[in-house]
Design a protein around this motif. Structure first.
Motif, PDB file in Angstrom:
ATOM      1  N   CYS A   1      -1.306 -14.900  -7.235  1.00 42.11           N
ATOM      2  CA  CYS A   1      -0.227 -13.904  -7.306  1.00 42.11           C
ATOM      3  C   CYS A   1       0.631 -14.025  -8.559  1.00 42.11           C
ATOM      4  CB  CYS A   1       0.693 -14.034  -6.092  1.00 42.11           C
ATOM      5  SG  CYS A   1      -0.116 -13.833  -4.512  1.00 42.11           S
ATOM      6  N   TYR A   2       0.516 -15.160  -9.253  1.00 43.69           N
ATOM      7  CA  TYR A   2       1.368 -15.398 -10.422  1.00 43.69           C
ATOM      8  C   TYR A   2       1.028 -14.471 -11.586  1.00 43.69           C
ATOM      9  CZ  TYR A   2       3.339 -17.961 -14.416  1.00 43.69           C
ATOM     10  OH  TYR A   2       4.022 -18.313 -15.546  1.00 43.69           O
ATOM     11  N   PHE A   3      -0.233 -14.123 -11.713  1.00 46.65           N
ATOM     12  CA  PHE A   3      -0.680 -13.408 -12.898  1.00 46.65           C
ATOM     13  C   PHE A   3      -0.547 -11.894 -12.737  1.00 46.65           C
ATOM     14  CE2 PHE A   3      -3.059 -17.445 -13.014  1.00 46.65           C
ATOM     15  CZ  PHE A   3      -2.570 -17.925 -14.226  1.00 46.65           C
ATOM     16  N   PRO A   4      -0.370 -11.186 -13.856  1.00 46.60           N
ATOM     17  CA  PRO A   4      -0.223  -9.724 -13.793  1.00 46.60           C
ATOM     18  C   PRO A   4      -1.391  -9.042 -13.087  1.00 46.60           C
ATOM     19  CG  PRO A   4       0.332 -10.518 -15.993  1.00 46.60           C
ATOM     20  CD  PRO A   4      -0.234 -11.685 -15.254  1.00 46.60           C
ATOM     21  N   GLU A   5      -2.568  -9.647 -13.137  1.00 44.11           N
ATOM     22  CA  GLU A   5      -3.743  -9.037 -12.522  1.00 44.11           C
ATOM     23  C   GLU A   5      -3.569  -8.800 -11.034  1.00 44.11           C
ATOM     24  OE1 GLU A   5      -4.731 -10.287 -16.388  1.00 44.11           O
ATOM     25  OE2 GLU A   5      -3.829 -11.461 -14.760  1.00 44.11           O
ATOM     26  N   TYR A   6      -2.720  -9.617 -10.381  1.00 43.54           N
ATOM     27  CA  TYR A   6      -2.521  -9.420  -8.940  1.00 43.54           C
ATOM     28  C   TYR A   6      -1.901  -8.056  -8.639  1.00 43.54           C
ATOM     29  CZ  TYR A   6      -0.704  -9.642  -4.234  1.00 43.54           C
ATOM     30  OH  TYR A   6      -0.414  -9.337  -2.922  1.00 43.54           O
ATOM     31  N   THR A   7      -0.963  -7.630  -9.464  1.00 43.14           N
ATOM     32  CA  THR A   7      -0.274  -6.363  -9.201  1.00 43.14           C
ATOM     33  C   THR A   7      -0.904  -5.183  -9.932  1.00 43.14           C
ATOM     34  OG1 THR A   7       1.319  -7.004 -10.932  1.00 43.14           O
ATOM     35  CG2 THR A   7       1.959  -7.372  -8.634  1.00 43.14           C
ATOM     36  N   ARG A   8      -1.698  -5.452 -10.940  1.00 38.70           N
ATOM     37  CA  ARG A   8      -2.292  -4.362 -11.717  1.00 38.70           C
ATOM     38  C   ARG A   8      -3.245  -3.530 -10.832  1.00 38.70           C
ATOM     39  NH1 ARG A   8      -3.655  -7.054 -16.250  1.00 38.70           N
ATOM     40  NH2 ARG A   8      -1.646  -6.514 -17.177  1.00 38.70           N
ATOM     41  N   GLY A   9      -3.026  -2.216 -10.839  1.00 35.95           N
ATOM     42  CA  GLY A   9      -3.874  -1.320 -10.066  1.00 35.95           C
ATOM     43  C   GLY A   9      -3.483  -1.192  -8.608  1.00 35.95           C
ATOM     44  N   LYS A  10      -2.406  -1.869  -8.201  1.00 37.96           N
ATOM     45  CA  LYS A  10      -1.932  -1.793  -6.818  1.00 37.96           C
ATOM     46  C   LYS A  10      -0.544  -1.154  -6.784  1.00 37.96           C
ATOM     47  CE  LYS A  10      -4.157  -6.150  -5.393  1.00 37.96           C
ATOM     48  NZ  LYS A  10      -4.385  -6.800  -6.689  1.00 37.96           N
ATOM     49  N   GLU A  11      -0.261  -0.411  -5.739  1.00 36.31           N
ATOM     50  CA  GLU A  11       1.097   0.070  -5.519  1.00 36.31           C
ATOM     51  C   GLU A  11       1.999  -1.127  -5.225  1.00 36.31           C
ATOM     52  OE1 GLU A  11       2.345   3.127  -5.782  1.00 36.31           O
ATOM     53  OE2 GLU A  11       0.389   3.954  -6.384  1.00 36.31           O
ATOM     54  N   LYS A  12       3.208  -1.062  -5.723  1.00 36.16           N
ATOM     55  CA  LYS A  12       4.146  -2.163  -5.538  1.00 36.16           C
ATOM     56  C   LYS A  12       4.318  -2.511  -4.064  1.00 36.16           C
ATOM     57  CE  LYS A  12       9.030  -3.358  -6.420  1.00 36.16           C
ATOM     58  NZ  LYS A  12      10.296  -2.913  -7.063  1.00 36.16           N
ATOM     59  N   ARG A  13       4.511  -1.521  -3.224  1.00 31.99           N
ATOM     60  CA  ARG A  13       4.723  -1.784  -1.801  1.00 31.99           C
ATOM     61  C   ARG A  13       3.509  -2.488  -1.194  1.00 31.99           C
ATOM     62  NH1 ARG A  13       7.907  -0.891   2.282  1.00 31.99           N
ATOM     63  NH2 ARG A  13       9.434   0.050   0.900  1.00 31.99           N
ATOM     64  N   ASP A  14       2.318  -2.073  -1.565  1.00 29.58           N
ATOM     65  CA  ASP A  14       1.111  -2.672  -1.004  1.00 29.58           C
ATOM     66  C   ASP A  14       0.943  -4.126  -1.454  1.00 29.58           C
ATOM     67  OD1 ASP A  14       0.546  -0.248   0.212  1.00 29.58           O
ATOM     68  OD2 ASP A  14      -0.818   0.414  -1.379  1.00 29.58           O
ATOM     69  N   ALA A  15       1.121  -4.368  -2.753  1.00 32.71           N
ATOM     70  CA  ALA A  15       0.946  -5.726  -3.283  1.00 32.71           C
ATOM     71  C   ALA A  15       1.984  -6.680  -2.713  1.00 32.71           C
ATOM     72  CB  ALA A  15       1.034  -5.706  -4.805  1.00 32.71           C
ATOM     73  N   TYR A  16       3.233  -6.234  -2.653  1.00 35.59           N
ATOM     74  CA  TYR A  16       4.289  -7.108  -2.165  1.00 35.59           C
ATOM     75  C   TYR A  16       4.191  -7.309  -0.656  1.00 35.59           C
ATOM     76  CZ  TYR A  16       6.738  -6.947  -6.708  1.00 35.59           C
ATOM     77  OH  TYR A  16       7.088  -7.083  -8.025  1.00 35.59           O
ATOM     78  N   ASN A  17       3.864  -6.272   0.090  1.00 35.70           N
ATOM     79  CA  ASN A  17       3.727  -6.429   1.541  1.00 35.70           C
ATOM     80  C   ASN A  17       2.608  -7.394   1.896  1.00 35.70           C
ATOM     81  OD1 ASN A  17       5.680  -5.097   3.168  1.00 35.70           O
ATOM     82  ND2 ASN A  17       4.856  -3.104   2.558  1.00 35.70           N
ATOM     83  N   ALA A  18       1.489  -7.320   1.168  1.00 36.44           N
ATOM     84  CA  ALA A  18       0.394  -8.256   1.422  1.00 36.44           C
ATOM     85  C   ALA A  18       0.850  -9.693   1.168  1.00 36.44           C
ATOM     86  CB  ALA A  18      -0.801  -7.908   0.543  1.00 36.44           C
ATOM     87  N   TYR A  19       1.599  -9.885   0.100  1.00 33.67           N
ATOM     88  CA  TYR A  19       2.141 -11.207  -0.207  1.00 33.67           C
ATOM     89  C   TYR A  19       3.083 -11.672   0.905  1.00 33.67           C
ATOM     90  CZ  TYR A  19       5.546 -14.482  -2.102  1.00 33.67           C
ATOM     91  OH  TYR A  19       6.412 -15.544  -2.257  1.00 33.67           O
ATOM     92  N   PHE A  20       3.982 -10.802   1.345  1.00 34.46           N
ATOM     93  CA  PHE A  20       4.929 -11.185   2.392  1.00 34.46           C
ATOM     94  C   PHE A  20       4.214 -11.523   3.701  1.00 34.46           C
ATOM     95  CE2 PHE A  20       8.287  -8.575   0.032  1.00 34.46           C
ATOM     96  CZ  PHE A  20       8.906  -9.692  -0.477  1.00 34.46           C
ATOM     97  N   GLN A  21       3.149 -10.816   4.012  1.00 33.67           N
ATOM     98  CA  GLN A  21       2.377 -11.143   5.215  1.00 33.67           C
ATOM     99  C   GLN A  21       1.789 -12.549   5.094  1.00 33.67           C
ATOM    100  OE1 GLN A  21       2.127  -9.627   8.072  1.00 33.67           O
ATOM    101  NE2 GLN A  21       3.058  -7.650   7.587  1.00 33.67           N
ATOM    102  N   ALA A  22       1.353 -12.914   3.898  1.00 33.23           N
ATOM    103  CA  ALA A  22       0.832 -14.262   3.679  1.00 33.23           C
ATOM    104  C   ALA A  22       1.933 -15.308   3.842  1.00 33.23           C
ATOM    105  CB  ALA A  22       0.193 -14.362   2.299  1.00 33.23           C
ATOM    106  N   VAL A  23       3.134 -15.007   3.340  1.00 32.65           N
ATOM    107  CA  VAL A  23       4.271 -15.915   3.520  1.00 32.65           C
ATOM    108  C   VAL A  23       4.552 -16.100   5.006  1.00 32.65           C
ATOM    109  CG1 VAL A  23       6.751 -16.236   3.153  1.00 32.65           C
ATOM    110  CG2 VAL A  23       5.314 -15.377   1.282  1.00 32.65           C
ATOM    111  N   LEU A  24       4.566 -15.013   5.749  1.00 37.57           N
ATOM    112  CA  LEU A  24       4.834 -15.089   7.184  1.00 37.57           C
ATOM    113  C   LEU A  24       3.808 -15.976   7.878  1.00 37.57           C
ATOM    114  CD1 LEU A  24       6.574 -14.095   9.570  1.00 37.57           C
ATOM    115  CD2 LEU A  24       5.036 -12.127   9.749  1.00 37.57           C
ATOM    116  N   ALA A  25       2.539 -15.799   7.542  1.00 40.06           N
ATOM    117  CA  ALA A  25       1.489 -16.626   8.141  1.00 40.06           C
ATOM    118  C   ALA A  25       1.674 -18.103   7.793  1.00 40.06           C
ATOM    119  CB  ALA A  25       0.115 -16.143   7.686  1.00 40.06           C
ATOM    120  N   SER A  26       2.130 -18.373   6.579  1.00 44.21           N
ATOM    121  CA  SER A  26       2.273 -19.762   6.130  1.00 44.21           C
ATOM    122  C   SER A  26       3.321 -20.533   6.921  1.00 44.21           C
ATOM    123  CB  SER A  26       2.623 -19.811   4.641  1.00 44.21           C
ATOM    124  OG  SER A  26       3.994 -19.491   4.405  1.00 44.21           O
TER     125      SER A  26
END
Length: 274
Positions: A124-149
């Protein structure tokens, strides 16, 4: 004033640039009383087959790290409360769970930082993670991973750098605002309070649009929900960044109502007045 900086890295981590003794000497020179080293252990990379420049990023020599760090812990005893920890990159898989528990059982780190660095098979650190993704989609996926952790089956103390995915995001407005992700953030913050973990305030925010992660609106909501355990982390990977922006963090915390920083130490949580 008692100064703390919990969550830093040395050359034992694949991306660390500072010699461990140089890092400790810098912390001592800056008047730090509680200094935490939390080297990366990235079994999340290993389990998912993620490589950066052809390497898995999990190059740390764990036995040598603990042997070296424990010796320095004794050498500096009485001058600096040196905490020897690890930062575990969470992935919801049996290999990670087994290997992280082995480290805890074998080396007994003074504290464990629980982090999300990867999501959907990407770093998630690199620009490639967000490139080509909607902000809401990329960030929500990340937050779901945080919740699972937060339900990691091994013991941990600190929930690290919430908002990590925004550090180098490609968006014109990469900032994470509570109002835009309130539902999932409330679930995360509630679980942190419920599980009595420490929420980290990390000043390595890069170009995230915030001076630290998470920003004040999220910290304010955490406080409203009864959260009082927060730690300060420069996330320094070289001596120059130790204690970076600490004054900004402390001022923001006081304005919200926080009176202490939390320091994890061998299963205990010390409350240090700010």
């Amino acid at each position: 004033m008692i100064l703390t900086d919990i969550h830093t890295h040395t050359k034992f981590s694949a991306d660390g640039r500072g010699d461990i003794r140089d890092m400790i000497e810098t912390a001592l020179a800056k008047g730090i009383s509680y200094y935490g080293i939390s080297e990366h252990v990235n079994y999340d990379y290993t389990e998912q087959g993620i490589e950066i420049e052809g390497e898995t990023e999990n190059e740390i020599n764990i036995p040598l790290y603990f042997q070296t760090a424990r010796a320095l812990q004794e050498e500096y005893r009485g001058r600096l409360h040196l905490l020897i920890g690890c930062e575990f990159g969470f992935h919801d898989g049996p290999f990670c769970f087994r290997e992280y528990q082995k480290i805890i059982d074998s080396f007994h780190p003074d504290f464990v930082v629980n982090s999300i660095h990867t999501c959907m098979g990407e770093e998630c650190y690199f620009p490639e993670y967000t490139r080509g993704k909607e902000k809401r989609d990329a960030y929500n996926a990340y937050f779901q991973a945080v919740l699972a952790s937060l339900d990691a089956p091994y013991p941990y103390d600190i929930v690290a750098h919430i908002g990590y995915c925004s550090r180098n995001a490609v968006y014109a407005d990469p900032k994470i605002r509570y109002e835009d992700f309130s539902e999932i953030l409330d679930r995360i913050l509630y679980r942190i309070v419920e599980k009595d973990k420490i929420l980290e305030i990390n000043t390595s925010s890069k170009t995230a649009g915030s001076p630290f992660l998470p920003d004040t609106d999220i910290l304010r909501r955490y406080y409203e929900m009864g959260g009082r355990k927060v730690s300060y982390a420069s996330d320094a990977h070289d001596p120059s960044r130790i204690m970076e922006k600490r004054d900004i963090v402390v001022a923001a915390l006081k304005k919200i109502g926080f009176s202490c920083l939390s320091v994890p130490d061998c299963g205990k949580i010390l409350q240090i007045e700010i």
